[in-house]
Design an enzyme around this catalytic site. Sequence first.
Site, PDB file in Angstrom:
ATOM      1  N   GLN A  10      -2.070  -6.422   5.076  1.00  0.00           N
ATOM      2  CA  GLN A  10      -1.666  -6.884   3.757  1.00  0.00           C
ATOM      3  C   GLN A  10      -0.393  -7.718   3.836  1.00  0.00           C
ATOM      4  O   GLN A  10       0.510  -7.424   4.616  1.00  0.00           O
ATOM      5  CB  GLN A  10      -1.453  -5.703   2.822  1.00  0.00           C
ATOM      6  CG  GLN A  10      -2.744  -5.171   2.252  1.00  0.00           C
ATOM      7  CD  GLN A  10      -2.514  -4.114   1.186  1.00  0.00           C
ATOM      8  OE1 GLN A  10      -2.804  -2.937   1.426  1.00  0.00           O
ATOM      9  NE2 GLN A  10      -2.037  -4.512   0.037  1.00  0.00           N
ATOM     10  N   SER A  89      -1.961  -2.292  10.496  1.00  0.00           N
ATOM     11  CA  SER A  89      -2.301  -1.509   9.312  1.00  0.00           C
ATOM     12  C   SER A  89      -3.771  -1.703   8.945  1.00  0.00           C
ATOM     13  O   SER A  89      -4.659  -1.341   9.720  1.00  0.00           O
ATOM     14  CB  SER A  89      -1.371  -1.878   8.155  1.00  0.00           C
ATOM     15  OG  SER A  89      -1.580  -1.048   7.036  1.00  0.00           O
ATOM     16  N   LEU A  90      -4.059  -2.301   7.807  1.00  0.00           N
ATOM     17  CA  LEU A  90      -5.437  -2.598   7.411  1.00  0.00           C
ATOM     18  C   LEU A  90      -6.203  -3.300   8.534  1.00  0.00           C
ATOM     19  O   LEU A  90      -7.395  -3.063   8.744  1.00  0.00           O
ATOM     20  CB  LEU A  90      -5.436  -3.480   6.166  1.00  0.00           C
ATOM     21  CG  LEU A  90      -6.726  -4.257   5.905  1.00  0.00           C
ATOM     22  CD1 LEU A  90      -7.774  -3.336   5.348  1.00  0.00           C
ATOM     23  CD2 LEU A  90      -6.480  -5.439   5.014  1.00  0.00           C
ATOM     24  N   ARG A 114      -9.882   2.975   0.336  1.00  0.00           N
ATOM     25  CA  ARG A 114      -8.509   3.181   0.832  1.00  0.00           C
ATOM     26  C   ARG A 114      -7.507   2.578  -0.146  1.00  0.00           C
ATOM     27  O   ARG A 114      -6.506   3.209  -0.504  1.00  0.00           O
ATOM     28  CB  ARG A 114      -8.378   2.534   2.217  1.00  0.00           C
ATOM     29  CG  ARG A 114      -7.047   2.694   2.926  1.00  0.00           C
ATOM     30  CD  ARG A 114      -7.157   2.037   4.294  1.00  0.00           C
ATOM     31  NE  ARG A 114      -5.973   2.185   5.122  1.00  0.00           N
ATOM     32  CZ  ARG A 114      -4.999   1.270   5.227  1.00  0.00           C
ATOM     33  NH1 ARG A 114      -5.069   0.145   4.512  1.00  0.00           N
ATOM     34  NH2 ARG A 114      -3.964   1.462   6.029  1.00  0.00           N
ATOM     35  N   HIS A 198       2.112   4.054   4.693  1.00  0.00           N
ATOM     36  CA  HIS A 198       2.542   4.602   5.978  1.00  0.00           C
ATOM     37  C   HIS A 198       3.750   5.531   5.874  1.00  0.00           C
ATOM     38  O   HIS A 198       4.636   5.513   6.732  1.00  0.00           O
ATOM     39  CB  HIS A 198       2.805   3.469   6.978  1.00  0.00           C
ATOM     40  CG  HIS A 198       1.659   2.536   7.115  1.00  0.00           C
ATOM     41  ND1 HIS A 198       0.448   2.921   7.628  1.00  0.00           N
ATOM     42  CD2 HIS A 198       1.514   1.226   6.751  1.00  0.00           C
ATOM     43  CE1 HIS A 198      -0.393   1.898   7.589  1.00  0.00           C
ATOM     44  NE2 HIS A 198       0.224   0.864   7.052  1.00  0.00           N
ATOM     45  N   GLN A 247      -3.036   7.193  10.226  1.00  0.00           N
ATOM     46  CA  GLN A 247      -2.410   5.872  10.073  1.00  0.00           C
ATOM     47  C   GLN A 247      -1.899   5.641   8.661  1.00  0.00           C
ATOM     48  O   GLN A 247      -0.927   4.927   8.442  1.00  0.00           O
ATOM     49  CB  GLN A 247      -3.432   4.795  10.449  1.00  0.00           C
ATOM     50  CG  GLN A 247      -2.932   3.377  10.396  1.00  0.00           C
ATOM     51  CD  GLN A 247      -3.874   2.475   9.633  1.00  0.00           C
ATOM     52  OE1 GLN A 247      -4.222   2.760   8.504  1.00  0.00           O
ATOM     53  NE2 GLN A 247      -4.300   1.399  10.277  1.00  0.00           N
TER      54      GLN A 247
END
Length: 309
Positions: A10, A89-90, A114, A198, A247
């Site tokens: 993102q 991340s994503l 998510r 996170h 994560q």
Amino acid sequence: MSYAMLFPGQGSQAVGMLSGHTDPIIRATFDEAAQALGWDLARLVAEGPEAELNQTARTQPALLAAGIAVWRLWQARQLPAPVALAGHSLGEYTALVAAGSLDFGDALRLVELRGQLMQAAVPAGVGGMAAVVGLDDAAVEAFCAEYAGEGVLEPANYNAPGQVVVAGNVPALEWLEREGKAHGARMVVRLAMSVPSHCSLMREAADRLAERLAQTPVNAPAIPVRHNLDGQVRVDADGIRQALREQLYRPVRWATTIAQLKGEGVGTFLECGPGKVLVGLNKRIAKDAVSFALEDAEGVDKAAAAVKA
């Protein structure tokens, strides 16, 4: 030449992203994603509105689709495969799709959920994220530990030497901004994210995501995927599911991941998707490595020439 393929997270989204590509593979992938999701992803990416694209539950599938579209375009060149994949991340989900570990449609629906769970976990205006620039990792950790007010303040993304993103409740982030220079930070910059990713505020969302992950088929990756938790490779389905769950509420160890790959002889990194965020971070993590962004046709041509060399 050994190279690693990196997938952005993102922050890399923009209306019109990948417009520098004219290959029909891009539009075909967006259309396939729209069928899996039940809404017109191609229109949203091309036309906006920006506010809708920036909603976490829209951003995540849009970026995953964009990364896979470029990955498929790259595969069509029939070049040697990367020695490793990683995603920020994503982007870790995108990497797992590219590796054949997750089905594209399953992954799109997973990251849409998510995003929904993340948005629901912390209402808008309650949490956020800020980048701390100019302090090493230990100093940022100590800085966060000094906060004595209400709410959470935790390191979330170890992005590069001297750049750590912190997540938490708004009052804690405001304290971080006020105290930054006194603690030696060059700057503390609030990010345009209402979701504190996170960190422990995402624990409940992670537990609910785990329920869907348990029902989702997961295969052994055909190409090693480095996970955000520790930069390590996982091959068993349960290990991959657990890494994706954790994560969501534990920090992204991006600098560690890139440094490990560099230490193992990877000298070239390709950012597969929109933007150049990861290329920028690589300049600080692995300064003598070569990085290419595949966000347009020219970038793909340059990267392909380097890989062939």
